[in-house]
Design a protein around this motif. Sequence first.
Motif, short mmCIF file in Angstrom:
data_model
loop_
_atom_site.label_atom_id
_atom_site.label_comp_id
_atom_site.label_asym_id
_atom_site.label_seq_id
_atom_site.Cartn_x
_atom_site.Cartn_y
_atom_site.Cartn_z
N ARG A 109 81.11 -105.69 -13.22
CA ARG A 109 80.49 -106.96 -13.61
C ARG A 109 81.46 -107.81 -14.43
O ARG A 109 81.45 -109.04 -14.34
CB ARG A 109 79.22 -106.71 -14.42
CG ARG A 109 78.02 -106.30 -13.57
CD ARG A 109 76.78 -106.08 -14.44
NE ARG A 109 75.60 -105.79 -13.63
CZ ARG A 109 74.41 -105.48 -14.12
NH1 ARG A 109 74.25 -105.42 -15.45
NH2 ARG A 109 73.39 -105.22 -13.32
N CYS A 163 73.26 -104.53 -20.98
CA CYS A 163 73.70 -104.76 -19.60
C CYS A 163 72.97 -103.81 -18.66
O CYS A 163 73.57 -102.90 -18.06
CB CYS A 163 75.22 -104.59 -19.49
SG CYS A 163 75.93 -105.25 -17.97
N CYS A 216 71.44 -111.01 -20.38
CA CYS A 216 72.63 -111.83 -20.57
C CYS A 216 72.45 -112.86 -21.68
O CYS A 216 73.42 -113.28 -22.31
CB CYS A 216 72.98 -112.55 -19.26
SG CYS A 216 73.38 -111.43 -17.89
N ASP A 217 71.19 -113.30 -21.92
CA ASP A 217 70.96 -114.31 -22.95
C ASP A 217 71.20 -113.76 -24.35
O ASP A 217 71.40 -114.53 -25.29
CB ASP A 217 69.54 -114.85 -22.84
CG ASP A 217 68.50 -113.74 -22.81
OD1 ASP A 217 68.73 -112.75 -22.08
OD2 ASP A 217 67.49 -113.85 -23.52
N ASN A 255 78.50 -113.88 -22.50
CA ASN A 255 78.07 -114.92 -21.58
C ASN A 255 78.73 -116.27 -21.83
O ASN A 255 78.32 -117.28 -21.26
CB ASN A 255 76.54 -115.09 -21.63
CG ASN A 255 76.04 -115.53 -23.00
OD1 ASN A 255 76.83 -115.78 -23.92
ND2 ASN A 255 74.72 -115.62 -23.15
N SER A 280 79.87 -112.39 -14.38
CA SER A 280 78.56 -112.10 -13.78
C SER A 280 77.40 -112.52 -14.65
O SER A 280 76.24 -112.25 -14.32
CB SER A 280 78.45 -110.59 -13.50
OG SER A 280 79.52 -110.13 -12.71
N ARG A 301 74.36 -114.33 -16.35
CA ARG A 301 73.32 -115.22 -15.85
C ARG A 301 72.98 -116.23 -16.94
O ARG A 301 72.81 -115.87 -18.10
CB ARG A 301 72.07 -114.43 -15.47
CG ARG A 301 72.33 -113.39 -14.38
CD ARG A 301 71.06 -112.62 -14.09
NE ARG A 301 71.28 -111.58 -13.09
CZ ARG A 301 70.34 -110.77 -12.65
NH1 ARG A 301 69.11 -110.85 -13.15
NH2 ARG A 301 70.61 -109.86 -11.74
N LYS A 302 72.87 -117.46 -16.55
CA LYS A 302 72.54 -118.51 -17.50
C LYS A 302 71.03 -118.66 -17.64
O LYS A 302 70.27 -118.35 -16.74
CB LYS A 302 73.13 -119.85 -17.04
CG LYS A 302 74.65 -119.81 -16.83
CD LYS A 302 75.38 -119.44 -18.11
CE LYS A 302 76.89 -119.42 -17.88
NZ LYS A 302 77.62 -119.02 -19.11
N THR A 328 65.80 -115.20 -20.00
CA THR A 328 65.07 -114.24 -19.19
C THR A 328 63.63 -114.15 -19.68
O THR A 328 63.39 -113.93 -20.87
CB THR A 328 65.73 -112.85 -19.28
OG1 THR A 328 67.08 -112.97 -18.86
CG2 THR A 328 65.00 -111.86 -18.39
#
Length: 386
Positions: free
Chosen positions: A277, A319, A326-327, A332, A338, A340-341, A344
């Motif tokens: 990742r 992870c 990811c938040d 990030n 990898s 994610r923006k 979640t």
Amino acid sequence: MKRSASPVILLRASEHLSGSPVSTLTPTSESSHTTLRRSKRIKVESGPSEPRDDARSLLVKFEGLEETTLQVAVDAPATGTSKRKPATRVKREGTTSPKKQKPIKQALETPHPTPARWSEAYNAIKEMRSRIVAPVDTMGCNRAQLEETIPQNQRFATLISLMLSSQTKDEVTFAAVGKLREAVGGSLSVDALVRADDSVISDAICKVAFWRRKTQYIKQAAQRLCDDFDSDVPKTVDELCSLPGVGPKMAFLCLQDAWKLNVGIGVDVHVHRITNRLGWHKPPTKNPEETRLNLQSWLPLELHPEINALLVGFGQTICLPVGPRCDTCKLNDGLCPSARKGTTTRVKTGKAVVAAARKAGPEVEIAIETETVDSVRDPSSPLSDA
């Protein structure tokens, strides 16, 4: 001088000796049906058998010849006609040798290029892990030795814990090791496992994945250690991998925890997933062994013993395999390709709250309780692995 052709032999079963163990060897011309590829000394045996299509079965053994095709024509006793039997392949018995285990590959011929900004990502993960207690920190395989007092048993307990950990969560493995220790008398030793019945081991480890197969592996490995390694854990990767149920990841971790030998990186699914990742492998690796060889080629040697626990805990808490957080991750901001923006959001179904309010007419308002994961939890409490 021209070399003469090898003599041709026609094998005929005697029509007067039914079921006799003797068959005649009759030289004949090259036009006969039976030919040998090369001249060899042969034995011909004929045992009692039921006749089939006016032919008698023959068992032919060749001495000094690994594989030979032989065509046999057998005369029928009454009619005098002959039929050709299909070609028979004869192999010497006892020629197969046991397969030797291939040595574990230790290094790449061409080292993998060092990834850009890897040290920034590594230090960021260390900083996050310093504030989070993961299951691997309190119930990892290196914790099994703490319950033993004899060094030899400490090393063996580490090996058993690693063997049980395959595709099993740390919490389940830790509990199974404790139950197994109690079941065999309070201490994990090679002799205790050799004497223990399979049912005793199975009952203790029945919560781990593939517990039936692991029961066999543990018994066989304990017997091997008793017979070949003086009831102690071996000190090389190849010797450890020769034990049933032990792979390279277990071998490298066992040497690090049991013998304090730093000879390679133990790569499991967490290390394999996270390093891919992060984009540390070009192209992405297909299995943990490829990941290990890539990492060992560029990662500083002093980081080899710690990277497994570091990334395993990171994979258990942030992870995640599915729905990575990811938040809440510090990677990030460009360190993880990898990432994610966005935030979640997890929706809990089945908890709809209905409030009825009447104004001008009947109206129903439905509110759904949601749980958002957009901030790091209290550092004093470990994150859930679910």
